[in-house]
Design an enzyme around this catalytic site. Structure first.
Site, PDB file in Angstrom:
ATOM      1  N   GLY A  27      60.653 -54.271 -44.969  1.00  0.00           N
ATOM      2  CA  GLY A  27      60.245 -53.551 -43.766  1.00  0.00           C
ATOM      3  C   GLY A  27      59.933 -52.083 -43.923  1.00  0.00           C
ATOM      4  O   GLY A  27      59.304 -51.493 -43.036  1.00  0.00           O
ATOM      5  N   PRO A  36      61.432 -56.269 -50.286  1.00  0.00           N
ATOM      6  CA  PRO A  36      60.368 -55.311 -50.004  1.00  0.00           C
ATOM      7  C   PRO A  36      58.993 -55.879 -50.341  1.00  0.00           C
ATOM      8  O   PRO A  36      58.847 -56.623 -51.311  1.00  0.00           O
ATOM      9  CB  PRO A  36      60.700 -54.150 -50.947  1.00  0.00           C
ATOM     10  N   GLY A  37      58.013 -55.542 -49.546  1.00  0.00           N
ATOM     11  CA  GLY A  37      56.639 -55.957 -49.824  1.00  0.00           C
ATOM     12  C   GLY A  37      55.724 -54.750 -49.848  1.00  0.00           C
ATOM     13  O   GLY A  37      55.310 -54.260 -50.896  1.00  0.00           O
ATOM     14  N   ARG A  67      43.697 -55.701 -41.358  1.00  0.00           N
ATOM     15  CA  ARG A  67      44.666 -54.906 -40.600  1.00  0.00           C
ATOM     16  C   ARG A  67      44.042 -54.039 -39.504  1.00  0.00           C
ATOM     17  O   ARG A  67      44.573 -53.985 -38.395  1.00  0.00           O
ATOM     18  CB  ARG A  67      45.529 -54.041 -41.550  1.00  0.00           C
ATOM     19  N   TYR A  83      45.537 -55.033 -36.052  1.00  0.00           N
ATOM     20  CA  TYR A  83      46.586 -54.153 -35.522  1.00  0.00           C
ATOM     21  C   TYR A  83      46.070 -52.768 -35.159  1.00  0.00           C
ATOM     22  O   TYR A  83      46.876 -51.877 -34.891  1.00  0.00           O
ATOM     23  CB  TYR A  83      47.700 -53.928 -36.573  1.00  0.00           C
ATOM     24  N   CYS A 103      29.994 -60.319 -37.759  1.00  0.00           N
ATOM     25  CA  CYS A 103      29.456 -60.348 -36.392  1.00  0.00           C
ATOM     26  C   CYS A 103      30.549 -60.343 -35.341  1.00  0.00           C
ATOM     27  O   CYS A 103      30.723 -61.316 -34.588  1.00  0.00           O
ATOM     28  CB  CYS A 103      28.531 -61.539 -36.250  1.00  0.00           C
ATOM     29  N   GLU A 104      31.329 -59.292 -35.325  1.00  0.00           N
ATOM     30  CA  GLU A 104      32.369 -59.061 -34.319  1.00  0.00           C
ATOM     31  C   GLU A 104      32.428 -57.556 -34.115  1.00  0.00           C
ATOM     32  O   GLU A 104      32.464 -56.807 -35.097  1.00  0.00           O
ATOM     33  CB  GLU A 104      33.753 -59.474 -34.840  1.00  0.00           C
TER      34      GLU A 104
HETATM   35  N1  PLP Z   1      60.852 -60.516 -45.565  1.00  0.00           N
HETATM   36  C1  PLP Z   1      60.375 -61.212 -44.523  1.00  0.00           C
HETATM   37  C2  PLP Z   1      61.170 -62.353 -44.014  1.00  0.00           C
HETATM   38  C3  PLP Z   1      59.158 -60.856 -43.926  1.00  0.00           C
HETATM   39  O1  PLP Z   1      58.690 -61.548 -42.889  1.00  0.00           O
HETATM   40  C4  PLP Z   1      58.448 -59.743 -44.449  1.00  0.00           C
HETATM   41  C5  PLP Z   1      57.185 -59.298 -43.840  1.00  0.00           C
HETATM   42  O2  PLP Z   1      56.961 -59.325 -42.684  1.00  0.00           O
HETATM   43  C6  PLP Z   1      58.973 -59.068 -45.547  1.00  0.00           C
HETATM   44  C7  PLP Z   1      60.175 -59.474 -46.090  1.00  0.00           C
HETATM   45  C8  PLP Z   1      58.274 -57.910 -46.173  1.00  0.00           C
HETATM   46  O3  PLP Z   1      58.137 -56.872 -45.299  1.00  0.00           O
HETATM   47  P1  PLP Z   1      57.524 -55.476 -45.809  1.00  0.00           P
HETATM   48  O4  PLP Z   1      56.247 -55.783 -46.465  1.00  0.00           O
HETATM   49  O5  PLP Z   1      57.375 -54.696 -44.580  1.00  0.00           O
HETATM   50  O6  PLP Z   1      58.520 -54.887 -46.741  1.00  0.00           O
END
Ligand code: PLP
Length: 410
Positions: A240, A276-277, A314, A318, A343-344
């Site tokens: 997150g 983390p992502g 994105r 969003y 085409c949007e």
């Molecule tokens: N874990 C879960 C269960 C998620 O749904 C997400 C993304 O929404 C993540 C981890 C990774 O989140 P982020 O990319 O914000 O670190």
């Protein structure tokens, strides 16, 4: 620290001029920096290294490119997956099964079975019935599935509604008010080794306070569960943490995050997992594009680029901002609407935005597209999926081909 910087007025990825990649591969193209990925991965692990038995599972949804996953596996990361496809990708990319965590609110029986057969390390249960199904599937295999219960702490993460996951009305996890009773029932099942909790309240968080509030609720639940006789050994704190898409974005530092986690979890006596992502991959990628037209508009001209919402969803989904910059800036600026060819009307990257002055044929990038960029791409308008290139020092390699899903005429 950016690994995309100007040298002699030409934007480079590490030591490679982006124009060389455009020449070799064409545009649009997603370009990743291996050094940026290593830097982010090592910074994350190092900030949290003092926490007990910490495990790191990269959220594959952010960037499932095999070369990226392989690099992260080499930096000690496992994988947080949400589908059978991500399971396959993680395994094929050399992720150890024991380091794979299976999240997701709609896992099918097939996906649960495949993950069991692959011996993954942790299932994050999102509802009671899922625990019962998983238990049966494990029991017939003579196994106990390693599982934790994902709770919904009912905390507003203060981020975009479409990427908020921890409010009562969201579909994720079990209500924290019901969690102890559900845990009691699931804890009795023969096919589960239920040993902890998980949570994830949303993405692109710019404030630690909601995370802290959510973690504290989980801390209270741990006490309650232990009072009921359960052995809690692991808590998955999710992902997150946000990244600065704009220079002025204020994002908490990893040091502050680690200090908060250490403070809140000091008495928990559990191993912690992190998912983390965005913070690992987001700043490690750009989407390079070429200007097709500069078309007159009413208030401002339209800069029509060859990247579109199918390459980077994105902004359309969003209203997200990605900084646009010329690969060889003239030093002049212009105010323009930035749009793709789809085409949007929603295929817009920015409205009345001040950008580097560009003309037909110029190369430019959208910054910070390494997470939730290529991974959210589609072939809408029969546009091919854009290629992906990984730069490492002075070399680059195509790690994802330009491709359009094929169909057969009946
Ligand atoms: N874990 C879960 C269960 C998620 O749904 C997400 C993304 O929404 C993540 C981890 C990774 O989140 P982020 O990319 O914000 O670190």
């Amino acid at each position: 620290m950016s690994f995309f910087a100007y040298k002699d007025n030409a934007l480079h990825a590490e030591d490679v001029p982006l124009s060389a990649i455009a020449e070799a591969v064409g545009t649009p193209v997603h370009v990743y920096s291996a050094a940026a990925l290593r830097h982010a991965a090592d910074a994350f692990r190092s900030a949290l290294r003092t926490l007990p038995a910490a495990r790191f599972a990269f959220a594959v949804k952010a960037n499932p490119n095999s070369a990226v996953l392989r690099l992260l596996a080499g930096r000690g990361f496992g994988a947080d997956i949400v589908s059978g496809g991500e399971l396959r990708r993680a395994l094929d990319s050399g992720m150890a099964p024991a380091g794979i965590v299976f999240s997701g609110v709609g896992k099918t029986d097939r996906e649960l079975s495949d993950a069991l057969d692959a011996n993954i390390g942790q299932f994050n249960l999102e509802l009671e019935e899922e625990g019962r199904v998983l238990s049966r599937l494990a029991y017939v295999r003579g196994r106990r599935a390693p599982a934790v219960l994902r709770v919904n702490p009912d905390v507003d993460a203060g981020t975009h509604a479409k990427i908020s996951t921890g409010r009562r009305e969201n579909k994720f996890g079990v209500s924290i008010a019901d969690a102890a009773d559900i845990y009691d029932r699931l804890g009795r099942l023969d096919g589960l080794h239920l040993h902890g909790l998980a949570l994830h309240i949303g993405s692109q968080l710019s404030d630690l306070a909601p995370l802290e509030a959510a973690y504290r609720r989980v801390g209270e639940l741990i006490l309650e569960l232990r009072a009921r006789g359960h052995v809690i050994t692991r808590v998955d704190l999710g992902g997150g943490l946000g990244i600065p898409y704009r220079e002025e974005d204020h994002i908490p530092s990893l040091t502050d995050y680690a200090a908060m986690v250490a403070r809140v979890t000091a008495q928990w006596n559990v191993g912690l997992t992190f998912e983390p992502g965005r913070i690992i991959a987001g700043l490690a990628g750009v989407l390079m594009t070429r200007v097709i037209w500069v078309k007159p508009g009413t208030a401002a001209p339209f800069v029509i680029v060859d990247a579109a919402m199918n390459d980077l969803a994105r902004p359309a989904m969003y209203g997200a901002y990605h900084r646009f910059a010329a690969v060889q800036p003239s030093g002049e600026t212009m105010v323009a609407n930035l749009a793709g060819p789809v085409c949007e009307t929603g295929d817009t990257f920015g409205t009345n935005q001040e950008i580097d002055r560009v003309a037909r044929g110029d190369l430019a990038v959208f910054h910070a597209t390494g997470a939730y960029g290529a991974s959210m791409a589609s072939s809408y308008n029969c546009r091919p999926l854009s290629p992906q290139v990984l730069v490492d020092g002075g070399r680059f390699e195509v790690v994802g081909e330009r491709a359009i899903p094929t169909e057969r005429a009946a």
